[in-house]
Design a protein around this motif. Structure first.
Motif, short mmCIF file in Angstrom:
data_model
loop_
_atom_site.label_atom_id
_atom_site.label_comp_id
_atom_site.label_asym_id
_atom_site.label_seq_id
_atom_site.Cartn_x
_atom_site.Cartn_y
_atom_site.Cartn_z
N VAL A 47 -18.24 -63.09 44.59
CA VAL A 47 -18.43 -63.60 45.95
C VAL A 47 -17.18 -63.25 46.74
N VAL A 48 -17.38 -62.79 47.98
CA VAL A 48 -16.26 -62.39 48.82
C VAL A 48 -16.60 -62.66 50.29
N LYS A 49 -15.58 -62.84 51.10
CA LYS A 49 -15.79 -62.94 52.55
C LYS A 49 -16.14 -61.54 53.04
N GLY A 50 -17.21 -61.43 53.77
CA GLY A 50 -17.63 -60.14 54.29
C GLY A 50 -17.08 -59.91 55.69
N ARG A 51 -17.84 -59.16 56.46
CA ARG A 51 -17.49 -58.89 57.86
C ARG A 51 -18.79 -58.76 58.64
N VAL A 68 -22.47 -62.00 48.20
CA VAL A 68 -22.41 -61.69 46.77
C VAL A 68 -22.48 -60.18 46.65
N VAL A 69 -21.59 -59.63 45.81
CA VAL A 69 -21.45 -58.18 45.65
C VAL A 69 -21.50 -57.87 44.16
N ASP A 70 -22.06 -56.70 43.80
CA ASP A 70 -22.04 -56.32 42.39
C ASP A 70 -20.72 -55.60 42.07
N HIS A 74 -21.64 -53.12 45.90
CA HIS A 74 -22.84 -53.16 46.72
C HIS A 74 -23.24 -54.60 47.03
N LYS A 75 -23.62 -54.86 48.27
CA LYS A 75 -24.05 -56.19 48.67
C LYS A 75 -25.34 -56.55 47.96
N VAL A 76 -25.36 -57.76 47.37
CA VAL A 76 -26.53 -58.28 46.66
C VAL A 76 -27.18 -59.40 47.47
N GLN A 84 -20.09 -55.96 53.30
CA GLN A 84 -18.91 -56.09 52.49
C GLN A 84 -17.66 -55.84 53.33
N PRO A 85 -16.51 -56.39 52.89
CA PRO A 85 -15.27 -56.03 53.58
C PRO A 85 -14.97 -54.56 53.33
#
Length: 181
Positions: A47-51, A68-70, A74-76, A84-85
């Protein structure tokens, strides 16, 4: 969405707010920086802060804003319109090559950026953080955003056993066994 995702999204949102409270993402840099945390039951996702938010500032981040990213970057899952950032490849490469790392944090502190552009080594000025910079920190010697798999792997390799890496003219990235670390 699994309950675990909700819990990790909450923790990551709080971590991003803490970055702002600590002064690591304020002023015109209020949207810059991001924390990530591996999903405990699915370590090939994080899990990450996106944009791409309407209000993209760390002090306003909420759990439902996290993505959530793999492990490939890649964005999940995440809010519509978010992505994604830019430095997602740095997060994914560090997590891929360092299985002991559970969390990656990237920030743009003014004085760290200044010191790296002046080619000055960071040295402890008091006991807070002294352990982190007692040994010279590795430096990714490119003044640019880490955006490709190759650049991400280069940063992850340079990180080695260190808990932090400096990015010339760009900021710093830390890696830990938890968000608190």
């Amino acid at each position: 969405m699994p309950r675990e995702w909700d819990e990790v999204k909450y923790e990551v949102a709080v971590a991003n707010r803490v970055l702002s409270e600590l002064g690591l993402a304020t002023g015109f840099r209020a949207s810059l920086g991001h924390a990530s945390l591996r999903l405990p039951n699915d370590p090939d996702k994080f899990v990450v802060k996106g944009r791409g938010y309407t209000v993209d500032a760390l002090p306003t981040m909420r759990p439902q804003d996290m993505i959530v990213v793999d492990i490939e970057g890649h964005k999940v899952d995440g809010p519509v319109g978010s992505s994604q950032p830019f430095e997602v490849k740095m997060h994914s490469s560090i997590l891929k090559t360092h299985p002991e790392v559970q969390s990656v944090v990237h920030v743009h502190p003014y004085y760290t950026i200044l010191a790296t552009t002046l080619f000055k080594r960071l040295r402890p000025m008091n006991q807070e953080g002294a352990q982190l910079v007692q040994q010279e920190l590795p430096m990714w010697n490119h003044v640019k955003t880490v955006q490709t798999d190759e650049e991400g792997m280069e940063v992850a390799t340079l990180l080695g056993d260190s808990k932090a890496i400096l990015l010339r003219g760009h900021g710093a990235t830390t890696a830990g066994r938890s968000l608190e670390d």
